[in-house]
Design a protein around this motif. Structure first.
Motif, PDB file in Angstrom:
ATOM      1  N   ASN A 104      -4.889  -8.104  11.731  1.00 55.93           N
ATOM      2  CA  ASN A 104      -4.508  -6.344  11.445  1.00 55.93           C
ATOM      3  C   ASN A 104      -3.571  -6.149  10.714  1.00 55.93           C
ATOM      4  O   ASN A 104      -2.300  -6.003  11.521  1.00 55.93           O
ATOM      5  CB  ASN A 104      -4.829  -5.342  12.460  1.00 55.93           C
ATOM      6  N   LEU A 105      -3.358  -5.112   9.828  1.00 56.38           N
ATOM      7  CA  LEU A 105      -2.093  -4.119   9.279  1.00 56.38           C
ATOM      8  C   LEU A 105      -2.149  -3.150   9.205  1.00 56.38           C
ATOM      9  O   LEU A 105      -2.990  -2.340   8.906  1.00 56.38           O
ATOM     10  CB  LEU A 105      -2.159  -5.062   7.786  1.00 56.38           C
ATOM     11  N   TYR A 106      -1.391  -1.994   9.878  1.00 58.36           N
ATOM     12  CA  TYR A 106      -1.874  -0.971  10.296  1.00 58.36           C
ATOM     13  C   TYR A 106      -0.691   0.157   9.770  1.00 58.36           C
ATOM     14  O   TYR A 106       0.547  -0.993  10.109  1.00 58.36           O
ATOM     15  CB  TYR A 106      -1.559  -0.075  11.698  1.00 58.36           C
ATOM     16  N   VAL A 107      -0.666   0.831   8.956  1.00 62.80           N
ATOM     17  CA  VAL A 107       0.126   1.694   8.006  1.00 62.80           C
ATOM     18  C   VAL A 107      -0.321   3.370   8.577  1.00 62.80           C
ATOM     19  O   VAL A 107      -1.042   3.591   9.273  1.00 62.80           O
ATOM     20  CB  VAL A 107      -0.429   1.968   6.979  1.00 62.80           C
ATOM     21  N   ILE A 108       1.121   3.563   8.713  1.00 65.62           N
ATOM     22  CA  ILE A 108       0.859   4.975   9.225  1.00 65.62           C
ATOM     23  C   ILE A 108       2.348   6.119   8.075  1.00 65.62           C
ATOM     24  O   ILE A 108       3.162   5.324   7.881  1.00 65.62           O
ATOM     25  CB  ILE A 108       1.346   5.425  11.011  1.00 65.62           C
ATOM     26  N   SER A 109       1.514   7.339   7.790  1.00 66.63           N
ATOM     27  CA  SER A 109       2.550   8.152   7.409  1.00 66.63           C
ATOM     28  C   SER A 109       3.465   9.104   8.289  1.00 66.63           C
ATOM     29  O   SER A 109       3.292   9.548   9.463  1.00 66.63           O
ATOM     30  CB  SER A 109       1.229   8.784   6.433  1.00 66.63           C
ATOM     31  N   SER A 110       4.666   9.405   7.473  1.00 67.50           N
ATOM     32  CA  SER A 110       5.115  10.669   7.749  1.00 67.50           C
ATOM     33  C   SER A 110       5.171  12.237   8.066  1.00 67.50           C
ATOM     34  O   SER A 110       5.082  13.070   8.349  1.00 67.50           O
ATOM     35  CB  SER A 110       6.618  10.510   8.286  1.00 67.50           C
ATOM     36  N   ALA A 111       3.974  12.098   6.214  1.00 70.49           N
ATOM     37  CA  ALA A 111       3.589  13.419   6.017  1.00 70.49           C
ATOM     38  C   ALA A 111       2.314  14.393   7.409  1.00 70.49           C
ATOM     39  O   ALA A 111       1.200  12.520   7.512  1.00 70.49           O
ATOM     40  CB  ALA A 111       3.241  13.398   4.449  1.00 70.49           C
ATOM     41  N   ALA A 112       2.117  14.727   7.114  1.00 70.52           N
ATOM     42  CA  ALA A 112       1.133  15.889   7.729  1.00 70.52           C
ATOM     43  C   ALA A 112       0.312  15.511   6.173  1.00 70.52           C
ATOM     44  O   ALA A 112      -1.580  15.261   5.986  1.00 70.52           O
ATOM     45  CB  ALA A 112       0.866  17.313   7.567  1.00 70.52           C
ATOM     46  N   GLU A 113       0.429  15.401   4.911  1.00 67.80           N
ATOM     47  CA  GLU A 113      -1.069  15.442   3.490  1.00 67.80           C
ATOM     48  C   GLU A 113      -1.605  13.789   3.594  1.00 67.80           C
ATOM     49  O   GLU A 113      -0.041  13.057   3.718  1.00 67.80           O
ATOM     50  CB  GLU A 113       0.047  16.027   2.824  1.00 67.80           C
ATOM     51  N   ASN A 114      -1.821  13.420   2.123  1.00 66.92           N
ATOM     52  CA  ASN A 114      -2.305  12.587   2.241  1.00 66.92           C
ATOM     53  C   ASN A 114      -0.968  11.734   1.364  1.00 66.92           C
ATOM     54  O   ASN A 114      -0.486  12.418   0.758  1.00 66.92           O
ATOM     55  CB  ASN A 114      -3.537  12.580   1.283  1.00 66.92           C
ATOM     56  N   VAL A 115      -1.048   9.993   1.283  1.00 68.56           N
ATOM     57  CA  VAL A 115      -0.197   9.897   1.157  1.00 68.56           C
ATOM     58  C   VAL A 115      -1.574   8.261   0.491  1.00 68.56           C
ATOM     59  O   VAL A 115      -1.646   8.240   0.775  1.00 68.56           O
ATOM     60  CB  VAL A 115       0.920   8.529   1.512  1.00 68.56           C
ATOM     61  N   GLU A 116      -0.596   7.008  -1.054  1.00 68.30           N
ATOM     62  CA  GLU A 116      -0.677   6.590  -0.886  1.00 68.30           C
ATOM     63  C   GLU A 116      -0.233   5.723  -1.379  1.00 68.30           C
ATOM     64  O   GLU A 116       0.692   5.123  -1.382  1.00 68.30           O
ATOM     65  CB  GLU A 116      -1.629   7.036  -3.032  1.00 68.30           C
ATOM     66  N   VAL A 117      -1.022   4.491  -1.492  1.00 66.52           N
ATOM     67  CA  VAL A 117      -0.638   3.352  -0.452  1.00 66.52           C
ATOM     68  C   VAL A 117      -1.186   2.041  -1.658  1.00 66.52           C
ATOM     69  O   VAL A 117      -2.183   1.718  -1.242  1.00 66.52           O
ATOM     70  CB  VAL A 117      -0.384   2.613   1.139  1.00 66.52           C
ATOM     71  N   GLU A 118      -0.317   1.588  -1.799  1.00 60.53           N
ATOM     72  CA  GLU A 118      -0.942   0.284  -2.612  1.00 60.53           C
ATOM     73  C   GLU A 118      -0.662  -1.137  -1.672  1.00 60.53           C
ATOM     74  O   GLU A 118       0.208  -1.368  -1.204  1.00 60.53           O
ATOM     75  CB  GLU A 118       0.029   0.302  -3.943  1.00 60.53           C
ATOM     76  N   TYR A 119      -1.566  -1.985  -2.161  1.00 63.05           N
ATOM     77  CA  TYR A 119      -1.397  -3.053  -1.416  1.00 63.05           C
ATOM     78  C   TYR A 119      -2.059  -4.453  -1.454  1.00 63.05           C
ATOM     79  O   TYR A 119      -2.604  -4.160  -2.387  1.00 63.05           O
ATOM     80  CB  TYR A 119      -2.677  -2.967   0.446  1.00 63.05           C
ATOM     81  N   PHE A 120      -1.836  -5.959  -0.482  1.00 62.68           N
ATOM     82  CA  PHE A 120      -2.311  -7.277  -1.641  1.00 62.68           C
ATOM     83  C   PHE A 120      -1.764  -7.775  -0.328  1.00 62.68           C
ATOM     84  O   PHE A 120      -0.943  -8.090   0.325  1.00 62.68           O
ATOM     85  CB  PHE A 120      -1.485  -7.346  -2.642  1.00 62.68           C
ATOM     86  N   ILE A 121      -2.997  -7.870   0.170  1.00 65.82           N
ATOM     87  CA  ILE A 121      -2.949  -9.055   1.465  1.00 65.82           C
ATOM     88  C   ILE A 121      -3.495 -10.414   1.131  1.00 65.82           C
ATOM     89  O   ILE A 121      -4.680 -10.645   0.844  1.00 65.82           O
ATOM     90  CB  ILE A 121      -3.776  -7.946   2.527  1.00 65.82           C
ATOM     91  N   VAL A 122      -2.721 -11.631   1.560  1.00 64.44           N
ATOM     92  CA  VAL A 122      -3.090 -12.568   0.917  1.00 64.44           C
ATOM     93  C   VAL A 122      -3.707 -13.274   2.233  1.00 64.44           C
ATOM     94  O   VAL A 122      -2.774 -13.050   3.541  1.00 64.44           O
ATOM     95  CB  VAL A 122      -1.952 -13.419   0.538  1.00 64.44           C
ATOM     96  N   GLU A 123      -4.727 -15.029   2.960  1.00 60.79           N
ATOM     97  CA  GLU A 123      -4.819 -15.321   3.865  1.00 60.79           C
ATOM     98  C   GLU A 123      -3.757 -16.008   4.069  1.00 60.79           C
ATOM     99  O   GLU A 123      -3.459 -16.972   2.758  1.00 60.79           O
ATOM    100  CB  GLU A 123      -6.403 -15.794   3.739  1.00 60.79           C
ATOM    101  N   GLU A 124      -3.892 -16.917   5.305  1.00 63.15           N
ATOM    102  CA  GLU A 124      -2.603 -17.238   5.773  1.00 63.15           C
ATOM    103  C   GLU A 124      -2.778 -18.958   4.762  1.00 63.15           C
ATOM    104  O   GLU A 124      -4.474 -19.255   4.160  1.00 63.15           O
ATOM    105  CB  GLU A 124      -3.099 -17.828   6.816  1.00 63.15           C
TER     106      GLU A 124
END
Length: 125
Positions: A105-125
């Motif tokens: 699992n990979l978790y992300v949390i924002s410091s803002a009360a509003e929405n943020v957009e995060v680009e991600y690229f996850i590669v299997e082991e």
């Protein structure tokens, strides 16, 4: 096929006479076949899981904070659903990370009360 995952890194600093630079290129074998990439909206400061449902164990991941409500907004990322995060990104920043062993699992949390957009690229082991 060996060396399916490739990455290039560069970091330099030049301020007040302090000057240094590092560059690294590497390639590693990928034992699995799965990956996910996209853009995810992280909402209302709460933690959200990036979509990696069919990845057995995360090998490498890339994150970039694309948009945020203010220049001081940042995100933090980690492997568990608590306050023990592994890194921080400000708007426009990105990172490439080798995940911990057997991370699912990979978790992300924002410091803002509003929405943020995060680009991600996850590669299997």
């Amino acid at each position: 096929m060996p060396s399916e995952i490739k990455y290039n890194l560069s970091l330099s600093v030049n301020k007040n006479g302090a000057k240094s630079e590092r560059q690294e290129s590497n390639s590693v074998d990928m034992t699995g076949n799965a990956y996910h990439s996209g853009v995810q909206v992280i909402t209302n400061s709460r933690e959200d899981i990036m979509d990696n449902s069919d990845i057995g164990a995360i090998g490498y991941f890339y994150l970039k904070l694309l948009s945020a409500p203010t220049q001081t907004t940042y995100i933090e990322w980690g492997y568990t659903n608590d306050t023990n995060y592994g890194g921080k990104l400000k708007i426009g920043e990105s990172c490439v990370v080798r995940a911990k062993n057997s991370t699912t699992n990979l978790y992300v949390i924002s410091s803002a009360a509003e929405n943020v957009e995060v680009e991600y690229f996850i590669v299997e082991e």
